[in-house]
Design an enzyme around this catalytic site. Structure first.
Site, PDB file in Angstrom:
ATOM      1  N   GLY A 119       0.807  -1.216   0.000  1.00 38.98           N
ATOM      2  CA  GLY A 119       0.000   0.000   0.000  1.00 38.98           C
ATOM      3  C   GLY A 119       0.843   1.270   0.000  1.00 38.98           C
ATOM      4  N   ASP A 144      -8.604  -0.744   1.088  1.00 33.09           N
ATOM      5  CA  ASP A 144      -9.250   0.557   1.321  1.00 33.09           C
ATOM      6  C   ASP A 144      -9.446   1.368   0.035  1.00 33.09           C
ATOM      7  OD1 ASP A 144      -9.071  -0.171   3.929  1.00 33.09           O
ATOM      8  OD2 ASP A 144      -7.789   1.460   4.580  1.00 33.09           O
ATOM      9  N   ARG A 281     -27.459  -2.548  18.253  1.00 29.49           N
ATOM     10  CA  ARG A 281     -26.427  -3.592  18.291  1.00 29.49           C
ATOM     11  C   ARG A 281     -25.323  -3.222  17.303  1.00 29.49           C
ATOM     12  NH1 ARG A 281     -29.318  -4.780  21.851  1.00 29.49           N
ATOM     13  NH2 ARG A 281     -30.094  -6.841  22.459  1.00 29.49           N
ATOM     14  N   ILE A 288     -12.096  -9.910   8.766  1.00 33.30           N
ATOM     15  CA  ILE A 288     -12.888 -10.810   7.909  1.00 33.30           C
ATOM     16  C   ILE A 288     -12.929 -10.237   6.483  1.00 33.30           C
ATOM     17  CG2 ILE A 288     -15.254 -11.680   7.502  1.00 33.30           C
ATOM     18  CD1 ILE A 288     -15.494 -11.816  10.607  1.00 33.30           C
TER      19      ILE A 288
END
Ligand code: F6P
Length: 368
Positions: A119, A144, A281, A288
């Site tokens: 990156g 990203d 929540r 992941i």
């Protein structure tokens, strides 16, 4: 004619598609040049270590790896040769510039060129080493998608797919329980993953680092949904979104990057403190998003990047980084590649798309 030696390394966080790049380079080097390929284990650490950890990358070694996540030559974000971490006599971490010795070692080991897959941080290292005389080519990598020189980075689309799958699953619970569900996704400085997931998944609210949000406005959007609308709300928030002007996370000793995380829960607490009536929540997707099999598109772009990177090496075009620009695989100087970030521009068509279908960015002037 004796064969030339090419060293390949992967640096920074892992990313779906790294192995497809490695395979693309090695296969192309076999077919189109007179090179032997090697991999340095854990970025430059494989060269720095005594004894060195360098593996030969034969055609059989890379066979079939394009479908695998991670990187067969491992990676690290603790191996910057310009700021190399070591310990002083008292055991405190100190940082040294070991780049000169590193370049000498690479040359003494007989390597004619290096391909650094990584990156923005890794490509800044590539540029610094190139300026000191190393024959190096960069391949951009990040889920990203925050590198400005390329229209897209491999791994990004896989991350978006994973985040969207997770988002879809959270909608089930939001709708069944009439809850507010917050999904925290990656996106250090740029909110591309959050923005894409919000549109693909159908979020009510999307919070990104580029757009400051206002808690009262978010609360208003939530309340409106509960009084007039469906009675549940799905929020996607990028880890780099700021709350009270602050990015949340922590510093980890020896690691070159600030570790982001915590915005999802901070948002929940802030809304609860403002007496949000709905049950809230939070799900934090974390790594992941970077794991598992790359989707087909990422394998394809990664392979094309690998092939182009070898072409640059074979033509002795060093100090360059491969990129996808306007549907063409091109190269750009490392210097210009690292000079600008790819932030979500407020004039990007997806911002308008999101706004036009009623996704709120939590801005204070959000009226509808
Ligand atoms: O830069 C890519 C990225 O996935 C960021 O979105 C995230 O903040 C970071 O890497 C996490 O890195 P690490 O693996 O060091 O926790």
């Amino acid at each position: 004619m004796s064969k030339k030696k090419l060293l390949i390394l992967t640096g920074g966080g892992d990313c779906p598609g790294l192995n497809a790049v490695i395979r693309g380079i090695v296969k192309s080097a076999k077919k189109n040049g007179n090179w032997d390929c090697y991999g340095s284990i854990e970025a430059f650490n494989g060269v720095i270590k005594e004894p060195v950890e360098i593996v030969k990358l034969t055609k059989s070694k890379v066979s079939g790896i394009h479908v695998k996540g991670g990187t067969i030559i491992k990676t690290t974000n603790k191996g910057n040769p310009i700021l190399f971490p070591s310990k002083d006599k008292e055991g405190n971490i100190i940082y040294k510039d070991i780049s000169k010795a590193l370049i000498e070692k690479i040359k003494n080991l007989g390597f004619d060129a290096v391909i650094n897959i990584g990156g923005d941080g890794s490509q800044a290292i590539s540029e610094a080493l190139h300026k000191q005389g190393l024959n190096i080519v960069g391949v951009p990598k990040t889920i990203d998608n925050d590198l400005n020189a390329t229209d897209i980075t491999f791994g990004f689309s896989t991350a978006v797919q994973i985040a969207t799958d997770a988002f879809d699953k959270l909608v089930t619970t939001a709708a069944s329980h009439n809850r507010v569900m917050i999904l925290e996704v990656m996106g250090r400085d740029a909110g591309w993953i959050a923005l894409h997931t919000a549109i693909a998944g159908g979020a009510e609210i999307c919070l990104i680092p580029e757009i400051p949000f206002d808690l009262d406005s978010i609360l208003k959007t939530i309340n409106k949904r509960y009084t007039k609308g469906k009675g549940f709300v799905n929020i996607v928030v990028a880890e780099g979104a700021k709350i009270g002007g602050k990015t949340l996370g922590k510093n980890v000793e020896g690691d070159q990057n600030f570790k982001l995380g915590g915005i999802g829960n901070a948002l929940r607490h802030a809304l609860e403190a403002k007496k949000c009536k709905a049950d809230i929540r939070v799900a934090v997707l974390g790594h992941i998003q970077r794991g598992g099999t790359p989707i087909a598109y990422d394998r394809i772009i990664a392979t094309a990047f690998g092939v182009k990177a070898f072409e640059l090496v074979n033509n002795s075009e060093f100090g360059q980084m491969v990129a996808l620009q306007n549907n063409k695989i091109v190269s750009t100087s490392l210097k210009s590649a690292i000079s600008e970030y790819n932030h979500v521009g407020l004039d990007h068509f997806l911002i308008n798309t999101a706004r036009s279908i009623g996704i709120s960015f939590g801005e204070s002037n959000d009226s509808k």
